[in-house]
Write a protein that holds these residues in place. Structure first.
Motif, mmCIF file in Angstrom:
data_model
loop_
_atom_site.group_PDB
_atom_site.id
_atom_site.type_symbol
_atom_site.label_atom_id
_atom_site.label_comp_id
_atom_site.label_asym_id
_atom_site.label_seq_id
_atom_site.Cartn_x
_atom_site.Cartn_y
_atom_site.Cartn_z
ATOM 1 N N GLY A 55 -0.569 -11.455 6.608
ATOM 2 C CA GLY A 55 -2.005 -11.299 6.440
ATOM 3 C C GLY A 55 -2.420 -9.943 5.929
ATOM 4 O O GLY A 55 -3.591 -9.578 6.020
ATOM 5 N N MET A 56 -1.476 -9.173 5.378
ATOM 6 C CA MET A 56 -1.775 -7.835 4.870
ATOM 7 C C MET A 56 -1.854 -7.862 3.348
ATOM 8 O O MET A 56 -1.209 -8.678 2.688
ATOM 9 C CB MET A 56 -0.704 -6.841 5.314
ATOM 10 N N SER A 57 -2.649 -6.963 2.810
ATOM 11 C CA SER A 57 -2.795 -6.874 1.360
ATOM 12 C C SER A 57 -2.749 -5.413 0.939
ATOM 13 O O SER A 57 -2.949 -4.519 1.752
ATOM 14 C CB SER A 57 -4.125 -7.504 0.919
ATOM 15 N N VAL A 58 -2.487 -5.169 -0.330
ATOM 16 C CA VAL A 58 -2.414 -3.797 -0.836
ATOM 17 C C VAL A 58 -3.757 -3.397 -1.433
ATOM 18 O O VAL A 58 -4.521 -4.258 -1.886
ATOM 19 C CB VAL A 58 -1.304 -3.652 -1.911
ATOM 20 N N PRO A 59 -4.088 -2.115 -1.444
ATOM 21 C CA PRO A 59 -5.326 -1.643 -2.091
ATOM 22 C C PRO A 59 -5.128 -1.595 -3.602
ATOM 23 O O PRO A 59 -4.667 -0.596 -4.148
ATOM 24 C CB PRO A 59 -5.520 -0.249 -1.489
ATOM 25 N N TYR A 60 -5.478 -2.656 -4.283
ATOM 26 C CA TYR A 60 -5.120 -2.826 -5.687
ATOM 27 C C TYR A 60 -5.713 -1.752 -6.591
ATOM 28 O O TYR A 60 -5.043 -1.259 -7.502
ATOM 29 C CB TYR A 60 -5.538 -4.226 -6.172
ATOM 30 N N PHE A 61 -6.967 -1.397 -6.368
ATOM 31 C CA PHE A 61 -7.562 -0.366 -7.217
ATOM 32 C C PHE A 61 -6.849 0.965 -7.027
ATOM 33 O O PHE A 61 -6.510 1.644 -7.996
ATOM 34 C CB PHE A 61 -9.052 -0.211 -6.912
#
Length: 280
Positions: A144-150
């Protein structure tokens, strides 16, 4: 003198946001209680001197977290600053805005963004929608984790303020720098070079924080007001505006960063910067 005044305030803001001298001396990152607070402008969390968090980085971190999908604190803070100041933050308080301003003073042929080219100003809203909100919210791993794409793929401020200083001060990190750092360095170089010839290209076309504040510009307490009774429509305010705004027609355009150039140029004193709308 007014231009120097704005530069001094920009420098003070940059120093205040990056006053952790121990971080620069040791190549470390401050992780104290102040990091729970967001600074007004775009300022990388991982900068060795950063005392507060970047609102864009914080927004992505929350949306990409297993615990939260939304943060009323960050939304409330951005709303408060937007309603109070609008893009005055961009013009007076953002460290990366200061970098672009200084680069624009390098003698060179300057290119005005006019005609169909001005439509690229809408790209920053797409960056905000896709890289800051949509991707961190939608794309996540099995935990359920995501990376800070910007921050990871686009932000040149992070490369300048954090990536380069940390690599210079930490030999162990240099070997880990790969293609991603090369890509970010290329984006930073493109931003630096273009800033010499075009006024604030990152603010105009890319910055998602600028896009957020731009939404509030027409309704913010801090605003430009034009006295129509004394305005002679000479066009001098439009000619001097580096952001391509027509102050006499749309003084609170989403693109206005409240730099004050139009105020100084107006021969009749018809434009003023106010903090509460006046009733005429």
């Amino acid at each position: 003198m007014d231009k120097l005044k704005r530069t001094y305030i920009q420098m003070i803001s940059a120093i205040a946001s990056n006053g952790y001298l121990k971080g620069f001396a040791e190549g470390s990152i401050y992780k104290g209680d102040l990091k729970k607070l967001c600074v007004p402008g775009l300022n990388c969390y991982s900068c060795p001197g950063a005392l507060g968090s970047c609102p864009i980085g914080s927004l992505q971190a929350v949306m990409g977290s297993i615990k939260y999908n939304f943060s009323f604190y960050i939304l409330g803070l951005l709303t408060l600053m937007g309603l109070a100041m609008g893009r005055l933050v961009c013009g007076w308080l953002c460290p990366f805005g200061l970098v672009q301003d200084l680069l624009s003073r390098i003698p060179s042929r300057k290119f005005a963004v006019k005609g169909s080219w001005s439509n690229f100003r809408y790209a920053k809203y797409a960056v905000l929608a896709v890289f800051v909100i949509l991707l961190p919210f939608v794309l996540s791993d099995e935990l359920g984790m995501s990376v800070p794409y910007f921050c990871k793929w686009i932000c040149p401020a992070g490369t300048l303020e954090a990536g380069i200083p940390l690599l210079l001060m930490n030999e162990g990190l240099r070997g880990a720098a790969g293609c991603l750092f090369g890509w970010k360095s290329l984006l930073l170089l493109a931003t630096i070079v273009s800033s010499v010839f075009i006024y604030r290209p990152f603010c105009r076309f890319v910055c998602p924080l600028g896009a957020i504040y731009a939404i509030f510009n027409p309704i913010s307490l801090c605003r430009l007001e034009v006295d129509k009774s004394s305005c002679i429509s000479c066009g001098k305010c439009e000619a001097v505006c580096k952001m391509g705004v027509k102050p006499q027609l749309q003084p609170n355009s989403p693109e206005c960063i409240r730099c004050g150039d139009c105020i100084k140029k107006c021969p009749e004193g018809s434009i003023e910067l106010i903090f509460i709308k006046k009733d005429r």
